[in-house]
Structures are given as C-alpha cells and as structure tokens.
Scaffold this motif. Structure first.
Motif, PDB file in Angstrom:
ATOM      1  N   GLN A  89       0.959  -0.997   0.032  1.00 19.26           N
ATOM      2  CA  GLN A  89      -0.060  -0.183   0.074  1.00 19.26           C
ATOM      3  C   GLN A  89       0.891   1.163  -0.029  1.00 19.26           C
ATOM      4  O   GLN A  89       1.930   1.203   0.650  1.00 19.26           O
ATOM      5  CB  GLN A  89      -0.988   0.090   1.058  1.00 19.26           C
ATOM      6  CG  GLN A  89      -1.910  -1.345   1.146  1.00 19.26           C
ATOM      7  CD  GLN A  89      -2.853  -1.281   0.094  1.00 19.26           C
ATOM      8  OE1 GLN A  89      -2.973  -2.188  -0.559  1.00 19.26           O
ATOM      9  NE2 GLN A  89      -3.702  -0.148  -0.023  1.00 19.26           N
ATOM     10  N   HIS A  90       0.600   2.419  -0.760  1.00 16.89           N
ATOM     11  CA  HIS A  90       1.164   3.398  -0.967  1.00 16.89           C
ATOM     12  C   HIS A  90       0.559   4.695  -1.004  1.00 16.89           C
ATOM     13  O   HIS A  90      -0.626   4.433  -2.095  1.00 16.89           O
ATOM     14  CB  HIS A  90       2.346   3.336  -1.904  1.00 16.89           C
ATOM     15  CG  HIS A  90       3.076   4.506  -2.102  1.00 16.89           C
ATOM     16  ND1 HIS A  90       4.214   4.893  -1.411  1.00 16.89           N
ATOM     17  CD2 HIS A  90       3.092   5.529  -3.296  1.00 16.89           C
ATOM     18  CE1 HIS A  90       4.692   6.145  -1.662  1.00 16.89           C
ATOM     19  NE2 HIS A  90       4.057   6.513  -2.911  1.00 16.89           N
ATOM     20  N   SER A  91       0.666   5.973  -0.329  1.00 15.77           N
ATOM     21  CA  SER A  91      -0.049   7.055  -0.820  1.00 15.77           C
ATOM     22  C   SER A  91       0.969   7.920  -1.371  1.00 15.77           C
ATOM     23  O   SER A  91       2.111   8.014  -0.818  1.00 15.77           O
ATOM     24  CB  SER A  91      -0.561   7.775   0.683  1.00 15.77           C
ATOM     25  OG  SER A  91      -1.454   6.753   1.279  1.00 15.77           O
ATOM     26  N   ASP A  92       0.317   8.810  -2.160  1.00 17.72           N
ATOM     27  CA  ASP A  92       1.291   9.833  -2.987  1.00 17.72           C
ATOM     28  C   ASP A  92       0.166  10.939  -3.059  1.00 17.72           C
ATOM     29  O   ASP A  92      -0.981  10.620  -3.452  1.00 17.72           O
ATOM     30  CB  ASP A  92       1.930   9.099  -4.044  1.00 17.72           C
ATOM     31  CG  ASP A  92       3.265   9.849  -4.250  1.00 17.72           C
ATOM     32  OD1 ASP A  92       3.502  10.996  -4.147  1.00 17.72           O
ATOM     33  OD2 ASP A  92       3.939   9.323  -4.653  1.00 17.72           O
ATOM     34  N   TYR A  93       0.785  12.114  -3.663  1.00 18.24           N
ATOM     35  CA  TYR A  93       0.063  13.301  -4.126  1.00 18.24           C
ATOM     36  C   TYR A  93       0.773  14.263  -5.191  1.00 18.24           C
ATOM     37  O   TYR A  93       2.066  13.913  -5.336  1.00 18.24           O
ATOM     38  CB  TYR A  93      -0.515  14.210  -2.958  1.00 18.24           C
ATOM     39  CG  TYR A  93       0.976  14.894  -2.307  1.00 18.24           C
ATOM     40  CD1 TYR A  93       1.061  16.183  -2.693  1.00 18.24           C
ATOM     41  CD2 TYR A  93       1.645  14.265  -1.471  1.00 18.24           C
ATOM     42  CE1 TYR A  93       2.121  17.013  -2.237  1.00 18.24           C
ATOM     43  CE2 TYR A  93       2.831  14.956  -0.916  1.00 18.24           C
ATOM     44  CZ  TYR A  93       3.080  16.288  -1.356  1.00 18.24           C
ATOM     45  OH  TYR A  93       4.027  17.169  -0.703  1.00 18.24           O
ATOM     46  N   ILE A  94      -0.052  14.727  -5.923  1.00 20.05           N
ATOM     47  CA  ILE A  94       0.797  15.906  -6.946  1.00 20.05           C
ATOM     48  C   ILE A  94      -0.040  17.184  -6.560  1.00 20.05           C
ATOM     49  O   ILE A  94      -1.189  17.209  -5.981  1.00 20.05           O
ATOM     50  CB  ILE A  94       0.539  15.518  -8.294  1.00 20.05           C
ATOM     51  CG1 ILE A  94      -0.899  15.224  -8.526  1.00 20.05           C
ATOM     52  CG2 ILE A  94       1.127  14.075  -8.812  1.00 20.05           C
ATOM     53  CD1 ILE A  94      -1.276  15.141 -10.164  1.00 20.05           C
ATOM     54  N   MET A  95       0.640  18.330  -6.949  1.00 17.57           N
ATOM     55  CA  MET A  95       0.125  19.699  -6.803  1.00 17.57           C
ATOM     56  C   MET A  95      -0.341  20.009  -8.078  1.00 17.57           C
ATOM     57  O   MET A  95       0.713  20.317  -9.010  1.00 17.57           O
ATOM     58  CB  MET A  95       1.101  20.484  -5.999  1.00 17.57           C
ATOM     59  CG  MET A  95       1.418  20.184  -4.701  1.00 17.57           C
ATOM     60  SD  MET A  95       0.238  20.024  -3.482  1.00 17.57           S
ATOM     61  CE  MET A  95      -0.405  21.839  -3.219  1.00 17.57           C
ATOM     62  N   ARG A  96      -1.501  20.267  -8.362  1.00 18.23           N
ATOM     63  CA  ARG A  96      -1.839  20.837  -9.759  1.00 18.23           C
ATOM     64  C   ARG A  96      -1.420  22.306  -9.989  1.00 18.23           C
ATOM     65  O   ARG A  96      -1.618  23.126  -9.090  1.00 18.23           O
ATOM     66  CB  ARG A  96      -3.400  20.493  -9.999  1.00 18.23           C
ATOM     67  CG  ARG A  96      -3.714  18.850  -9.925  1.00 18.23           C
ATOM     68  CD  ARG A  96      -5.081  18.893 -10.083  1.00 18.23           C
ATOM     69  NE  ARG A  96      -5.571  18.957 -11.501  1.00 18.23           N
ATOM     70  CZ  ARG A  96      -6.488  20.099 -11.727  1.00 18.23           C
ATOM     71  NH1 ARG A  96      -6.879  20.882 -10.794  1.00 18.23           N
ATOM     72  NH2 ARG A  96      -6.745  20.104 -12.927  1.00 18.23           N
ATOM     73  N   GLU A  97      -1.094  22.580 -11.138  1.00 20.24           N
ATOM     74  CA  GLU A  97      -0.857  23.994 -11.503  1.00 20.24           C
ATOM     75  C   GLU A  97      -1.931  24.833 -11.597  1.00 20.24           C
ATOM     76  O   GLU A  97      -1.887  26.096 -11.130  1.00 20.24           O
ATOM     77  CB  GLU A  97       0.027  24.152 -12.689  1.00 20.24           C
ATOM     78  CG  GLU A  97       1.653  23.287 -12.801  1.00 20.24           C
ATOM     79  CD  GLU A  97       2.244  23.407 -14.213  1.00 20.24           C
ATOM     80  OE1 GLU A  97       1.728  23.979 -14.896  1.00 20.24           O
ATOM     81  OE2 GLU A  97       3.337  22.787 -14.182  1.00 20.24           O
ATOM     82  N   ASN A  98      -2.909  24.261 -12.069  1.00 19.40           N
ATOM     83  CA  ASN A  98      -4.230  25.231 -12.481  1.00 19.40           C
ATOM     84  C   ASN A  98      -5.276  24.547 -11.814  1.00 19.40           C
ATOM     85  O   ASN A  98      -5.876  24.030 -12.261  1.00 19.40           O
ATOM     86  CB  ASN A  98      -4.432  25.649 -13.730  1.00 19.40           C
ATOM     87  CG  ASN A  98      -5.326  26.479 -13.818  1.00 19.40           C
ATOM     88  OD1 ASN A  98      -6.230  26.890 -12.965  1.00 19.40           O
ATOM     89  ND2 ASN A  98      -5.494  27.124 -15.171  1.00 19.40           N
ATOM     90  N   PRO A  99      -5.680  25.200 -10.273  1.00 17.17           N
ATOM     91  CA  PRO A  99      -6.913  24.321  -9.631  1.00 17.17           C
ATOM     92  C   PRO A  99      -7.953  24.588 -10.261  1.00 17.17           C
ATOM     93  O   PRO A  99      -9.181  23.925  -9.771  1.00 17.17           O
ATOM     94  CB  PRO A  99      -6.713  24.856  -8.272  1.00 17.17           C
ATOM     95  CG  PRO A  99      -5.710  26.109  -8.267  1.00 17.17           C
ATOM     96  CD  PRO A  99      -4.948  26.020  -9.474  1.00 17.17           C
TER      97      PRO A  99
END
Length: 452
Positions: A89-99
């Motif tokens: 199991q793994h959790s990850d995220y990204i930050m979007r440039e244009n929300p």
C-alpha cells in the motif's frame, strides 16, 4: 471461423496447463468451443523453471483445444502468479498547477507515474498501480475525481510488484510455442472474475485460490481490490506430505488425496481403511482414512493459518473493513472434502466453494464446473473483454483500453470543450490508457526487440 470471433485463456499452472477457447453469445453468456489440458512439467510454485518442458506442455494443451474447437489458436491471454508476486500500500500526491481546471485522466496518470518511480528491490518491477480512494485538498473518500476541481490530488494505491525475469520467461514460452500473448493478467484477479459476484465485491470478500503450487489471495471491499498476495504452498505440498507420511509413491498419494482425503479427521471413522497396491510383488498396504485425514489436516491448517495472517494484515477483523461476504474457496485444492468447514473454523468467516461455470452457457455435462477451471475461465473472460473493446476500424493499439474507458472519454470530451487549446488528441489519450496486461506486454516486447 474468423480470429475476432473467439478468445483464448491460457492458464500456466504448477500441476496442469489449460487452454480454453470461447466466444460471447447473443445473451451475454460464454459459449465454450474447446478445452485442452496438459500436465505441467516445467513450472514450480507458479514459476517457470524449465523452458523447454513448459513449451511442450503449452503446445500439447493448445493442440488439444484446437482439435476440440476446430479453430486455429494464435492469440492467448495468460495468467501470472508465483511466489515472486507481492503487493504493498502506498499514498502519494501531486500539486496541480491550475486548480481552476477540471481534474482529468492526465492528472491521474501523472500521479500513477510518480508512484511507479518507487524504489523496489533488485530485479523487481512495479507491474501495476491500482488507485483505491482519492483525496482532493481536504475532501477524502472520493472514488471518481475526474471532472472535479482542486489543487492537491492525493490517492491511496494498491501496488503489485513482481520479478520481471519471471514475466519474460512466461512470454518466451508462449512465443516459442508459436503463440502471441494478447495480455497478462494476475491470476487471482482472473479467478475473481469467474467466481465472485458484484454484490460480494461490494460487501467485502476474500477469494482464496488453492492451486497445485501456490495459494493466491485477493481481497475486495466496496468493489475495489484491497489486497493481493501469493502463498508458496498449495495442493502439491499436501500430496508430498501424504507420500512421506504413508510411505507410498506420489501417484498413489495424489489419488488418495483426491478420492479419500478429508480436512477434518474427526469426521472420519477409525475402522475405515483403503488398500494401496504394493510395488513389484510387494504386499498391499492398508491405510486408515482417519490417519490420512490427520496428515492432510496438518498441512491444510498451516495454509489456512497463512491465509488468516493475510486477512489480519489487510484488517479484515476490523469493523470498517469486515468481509461481510466472507471467503470464496476455489482452485483445484478446494475440492478437498470438508475444507469449507475447516476454513470456517480457522478463519471465523463463512465460506463457500467458488464454481467456475456460472457464466458458461453450454456446459450441460458440468465438465467445467470444477473450481480448478476458475483461473482459465477468468482469463477467457478477460480476453473477451479486450476483444469487446476492439471496434473493427480502430487501430489495435487504440483498442485495448481500461474498463473505465467510457467514463474517462466522457471526461476528456468535457475537458476539451472547456479548453479548446488542448494539445493532445483523444486518440493519443486513449493510447495511454492500456490495461495491466498490455503495459507489461509493451515492456516484454521491448525487451525481446533489444535481445534480437
């Protein structure tokens, strides 16, 4: 018969290799056109350990399937299992440039690609990344994020890992047997397609596929795959114990297990015996069925305790993760008498035997009913799904898309209408959304091209 009219599932197991040919009828059921089986001589605990023998066994099974079906087999969907398969199991995220823009499949693919960069053990490779639940900014428990807005896109993933060398060995055997591999599918997932219902997957269920060399486990909850693993013990080790415990040859031990074996010694009588013929003029040997059951019980309890350990690792005994539908036992090992009662007692979950012919329309003599056909029928169903997604006018690389293709395409159309300057065409996007089998195949094909 034209090639596109039928599909083929090829189960490369430890004890037997099964090739099954079928097509979907007008009622949505499967008409089986032919079945071929051959003894598996080059596979140990789900892993190919003799290339030439495995090729011979594949050819024998395929030839038998071709003869019984009257069609030429060229493409097959193959299962992959073995003790080298593991999950995490793994959790990850990204930050979007244009929300302010919609979340698209591109964002999800970007998040998946980030997960695929995880450092694995030497020789291991991530073969599939399965998103479970998403979180957008502070909102969690989102199952479908496409079309929503947000800055931070986060997800929990079920990551399946395996040895690339084992995958390449399977691919080589199939290729040298004169066949083309259409896709690779994890065997416990294939078995689940054949024996589990949608209601069971939603309620929470564990499928336990007891094969000859391994026991494969897949756990579903809320229609999402939650846990997969492979235990390196199956029906073969029970046969080995009978052989050693009763001092008989392997062929007789297998016959004893199949015809008279029981998982619960208390249900057998002390006074019941079975006679084993002696070797080369030696006297016959009498074996008590209770003694036989005690030998079988010891090993089956060990396997079920390992299953219990995996259930605990997932959290199946917690209220929120409870498996309301319990356990479905399948595979050849589940034919063992009184196994269901022992599984109920050992795990505390209600269990049933998963028969494999629920989706078969023409199995009037019940020849495919046995749970030992669950994986091969599941692979056939997976192959039919791939064929169903192949319109005649669409190039092959654009045909094989994931089960979520329709929803994803709708989201892309919505996004494209909002942003007319989108650079990538829908065709290019569809090209990216390959199934697990196709992604693995791309890697395997690239490897063979480099070797050649």
């Amino acid at each position: 018969m034209e090639n596109h009219e039928y599909s083929v599932g090829l189960d490369i197991g430890t004890t037997k290799i099964v090739a099954i040919v079928g097509r979907r009828n007008t009622h949505g059921k499967i008409d089986v056109l032919g079945v071929g089986t051959a003894r598996s001589l080059g596979v140990h605990k789900g892993i190919v350990n003799n290339i030439s023998q495995t090729i011979q066994s594949i050819r024998a099974a395929v030839m038998q399937a071709q003869t019984s079906s009257g069609v030429e087999i060229r493409k097959v969907t193959v299962g992959i299992a073995g003790k080298h398969i593991r999950s995490l199991q793994h959790s990850d995220y990204i930050m979007r440039e244009n929300p302010d823009q919609y979340i698209t499949e591109d964002d999800i693919e970007k998040l998946k690609e980030q997960v695929k960069k995880l450092v694995m053990l030497p020789g291991e490779e991530i073969i599939h990344v399965l998103p479970q639940e998403y979180k957008i900014d502070s909102e969690g428990e989102i199952h479908e994020p496409i079309g929503m807005h947000g800055k931070r896109l986060e997800a929990n993933f079920h990551v399946v890992v395996g040895q690339m060398g084992s995958i390449r060995n399977i691919a080589r055997c199939v290729k040298e047997a004169g066949l083309e591999m259409e896709a690779l599918t994890l065997e416990p997932l294939a078995s689940s397609e054949a024996v589990l219902t949608k209601e069971e997957k939603e309620a929470g269920v564990a499928i336990v596929d007891i094969g000859g060399g391994t026991t494969d486990i897949a756990i579903f909850k809320d229609n999402i795959i939650r846990h997969t693993c492979v235990i390196p013990y199956g029906g073969g080790i029970i046969t080995e114990d009978i052989k050693e415990g009763c001092s008989i040859i392997e062929a007789h031990a297998e016959q004893l297990k199949v015809k008279f074996g029981s998982a619960v010694p208390e249900l057998e009588r002390d006074s019941t015996f079975v006679t084993i013929p002696g070797l080369h003029g030696r006297p016959d040997k009498e074996i008590s069925l209770k003694t036989l059951a005690q030998v079988v019980n010891a090993r089956v309890e060990e396997i079920l305790e390992m299953v219990n350990t995996e259930l605990k690792a997932y959290g199946a005994f917690e209220q929120k993760k409870k498996l309301i539908a319990g356990i479905v036992l399948t595979g050849g090992g589940s034919n063992l008498k009184n196994l269901r009662q022992l599984a109920n007692y050992t795990t505390g979950f209600d269990s049933r035997i998963g028969f494999a012919n629920e989706y078969i329309a023409n199995d009037k003599n019940q020849s495919l009913k046995g749970p030992e056909f669950a994986t091969s029928i599941g692979l056939l169903m997976e192959s039919l799904k791939i064929r169903d997604k192949k319109p005649g006018s669409v190039p092959e690389q654009e045909m094989e898309v994931t089960p979520q293709a329709a929803a994803e395409t709708s989201a892309e159309v919505l996004e494209n209408s909002a942003e007319e300057t989108q650079e990538k065409s829908p065709a290019e996007k569809r090209r990216k959304k390959l199934t697990i089998g196709e992604k693995i195949m791309e890697s395997v094909k690239k490897f063979f091209e480099e070797v050649e």
